[in-house]
Motif scaffolding. Structure first.
Motif, PDB file in Angstrom:
ATOM      1  N   ILE A  10       0.859  -1.188   0.000  1.00  0.00           N
ATOM      2  CA  ILE A  10       0.000   0.000   0.000  1.00  0.00           C
ATOM      3  C   ILE A  10       0.895   1.238   0.000  1.00  0.00           C
ATOM      4  N   PRO A  11       0.766   2.090  -1.024  1.00  0.00           N
ATOM      5  CA  PRO A  11       1.621   3.283  -1.082  1.00  0.00           C
ATOM      6  C   PRO A  11       1.400   4.209   0.111  1.00  0.00           C
ATOM      7  N   LEU A  12       2.462   4.829   0.550  1.00  0.00           N
ATOM      8  CA  LEU A  12       2.396   5.819   1.630  1.00  0.00           C
ATOM      9  C   LEU A  12       2.084   7.173   1.010  1.00  0.00           C
ATOM     10  N   CYS A  13       0.949   7.764   1.383  1.00  0.00           N
ATOM     11  CA  CYS A  13       0.600   9.074   0.837  1.00  0.00           C
ATOM     12  C   CYS A  13       1.157  10.176   1.744  1.00  0.00           C
ATOM     13  N   GLU A  14       1.253  11.363   1.203  1.00  0.00           N
ATOM     14  CA  GLU A  14       1.843  12.493   1.932  1.00  0.00           C
ATOM     15  C   GLU A  14       1.074  12.808   3.213  1.00  0.00           C
ATOM     16  N   GLU A  15      -0.247  12.729   3.169  1.00  0.00           N
ATOM     17  CA  GLU A  15      -1.052  13.026   4.355  1.00  0.00           C
ATOM     18  C   GLU A  15      -0.750  12.027   5.488  1.00  0.00           C
ATOM     19  N   ASP A  16      -0.661  10.730   5.138  1.00  0.00           N
ATOM     20  CA  ASP A  16      -0.316   9.718   6.143  1.00  0.00           C
ATOM     21  C   ASP A  16       1.080   9.964   6.700  1.00  0.00           C
ATOM     22  N   MET A  51       8.709  -8.728  -7.774  1.00  0.00           N
ATOM     23  CA  MET A  51       9.449  -7.497  -7.519  1.00  0.00           C
ATOM     24  C   MET A  51      10.369  -7.726  -6.329  1.00  0.00           C
ATOM     25  N   THR A  52      11.631  -7.360  -6.486  1.00  0.00           N
ATOM     26  CA  THR A  52      12.573  -7.490  -5.381  1.00  0.00           C
ATOM     27  C   THR A  52      12.416  -6.299  -4.434  1.00  0.00           C
ATOM     28  N   GLU A  53      12.980  -6.430  -3.263  1.00  0.00           N
ATOM     29  CA  GLU A  53      12.945  -5.327  -2.307  1.00  0.00           C
ATOM     30  C   GLU A  53      13.651  -4.099  -2.882  1.00  0.00           C
ATOM     31  N   ASP A  54      14.775  -4.310  -3.567  1.00  0.00           N
ATOM     32  CA  ASP A  54      15.504  -3.187  -4.177  1.00  0.00           C
ATOM     33  C   ASP A  54      14.656  -2.497  -5.246  1.00  0.00           C
ATOM     34  N   GLU A  55      13.963  -3.285  -6.064  1.00  0.00           N
ATOM     35  CA  GLU A  55      13.090  -2.689  -7.087  1.00  0.00           C
ATOM     36  C   GLU A  55      11.961  -1.904  -6.433  1.00  0.00           C
ATOM     37  N   PHE A  56      11.412  -2.437  -5.361  1.00  0.00           N
ATOM     38  CA  PHE A  56      10.367  -1.735  -4.616  1.00  0.00           C
ATOM     39  C   PHE A  56      10.869  -0.377  -4.135  1.00  0.00           C
ATOM     40  N   LEU A  57      12.052  -0.364  -3.539  1.00  0.00           N
ATOM     41  CA  LEU A  57      12.606   0.885  -3.010  1.00  0.00           C
ATOM     42  C   LEU A  57      12.941   1.871  -4.118  1.00  0.00           C
ATOM     43  N   ARG A  58      13.444   1.374  -5.249  1.00  0.00           N
ATOM     44  CA  ARG A  58      13.756   2.269  -6.374  1.00  0.00           C
ATOM     45  C   ARG A  58      12.493   2.892  -6.964  1.00  0.00           C
ATOM     46  N   SER A  59      11.376   2.163  -6.887  1.00  0.00           N
ATOM     47  CA  SER A  59      10.135   2.678  -7.462  1.00  0.00           C
ATOM     48  C   SER A  59       9.250   3.366  -6.412  1.00  0.00           C
ATOM     49  N   ALA A  60       9.779   3.529  -5.208  1.00  0.00           N
ATOM     50  CA  ALA A  60       8.996   4.116  -4.114  1.00  0.00           C
ATOM     51  C   ALA A  60       8.637   5.571  -4.414  1.00  0.00           C
ATOM     52  N   SER A  61       7.540   5.989  -3.839  1.00  0.00           N
ATOM     53  CA  SER A  61       7.097   7.376  -3.995  1.00  0.00           C
ATOM     54  C   SER A  61       8.111   8.316  -3.355  1.00  0.00           C
ATOM     55  N   THR A  62       8.051   9.563  -3.747  1.00  0.00           N
ATOM     56  CA  THR A  62       8.907  10.578  -3.146  1.00  0.00           C
ATOM     57  C   THR A  62       8.652  10.656  -1.646  1.00  0.00           C
ATOM     58  N   THR A  63       7.395  10.503  -1.255  1.00  0.00           N
ATOM     59  CA  THR A  63       7.022  10.553   0.158  1.00  0.00           C
ATOM     60  C   THR A  63       7.749   9.473   0.950  1.00  0.00           C
TER      61      THR A  63
END
Length: 113
Positions: A10-16, A51-63
């Motif tokens: 679940i993506p982390l949104c800026e408000e959260d 998806m690997t953990e590294d790929e997850f982190l590379r594609s993570a939102s700016t937040t």
């Protein structure tokens, strides 16, 4: 050490994120970032997506990237697959001890009101 538990699926949104940071500051004080680590759960969903953990982190939102940078990159993924509860606890304990050592065994100083 405070552990912030986030679902990897679940993506982390800026408000959260703002709410989380404010809560951490209220509980731990202005130095909260030195005593906090993120634990990602639901890593099995990443595996299902191939998806690997590294790929997850590379594609993570700016937040999320900003949050991880703020806490000095202290994070780990909970991996329940093919591990007993005892093995999972050992992994958690070792990772937390590693973060505590990185922090030179400092403790949180709470202000008395």
């Amino acid at each position: 050490m405070a552990l912030l538990v986030l679902r990897a699926d679940i993506p982390l949104c800026e408000e959260d994120n703002q709410h989380t940071v404010k809560l951490a500051e209220n509980l731990l004080g202005p130095e909260w970032k030195n005593f906090t680590a993120v634990v990602f759960t639901h890593g099995d969903v990443l595996q299902e997506m191939r998806m690997t953990e590294d790929e997850f982190l590379r594609s993570a939102s700016t937040t999320l990237s900003t949050l991880l940078a703020t806490i000095h990159g202290r994070y780990f993924f909970r991996d329940p697959t093919e591990k007993t509860l005892h093995e999972q606890q050992a992994v958690f304990a070792n990772q937390i001890l590693h973060f505590v050592r990185q922090n030179s065994y400092q403790t949180v100083q709470f202000n008395k009101h």
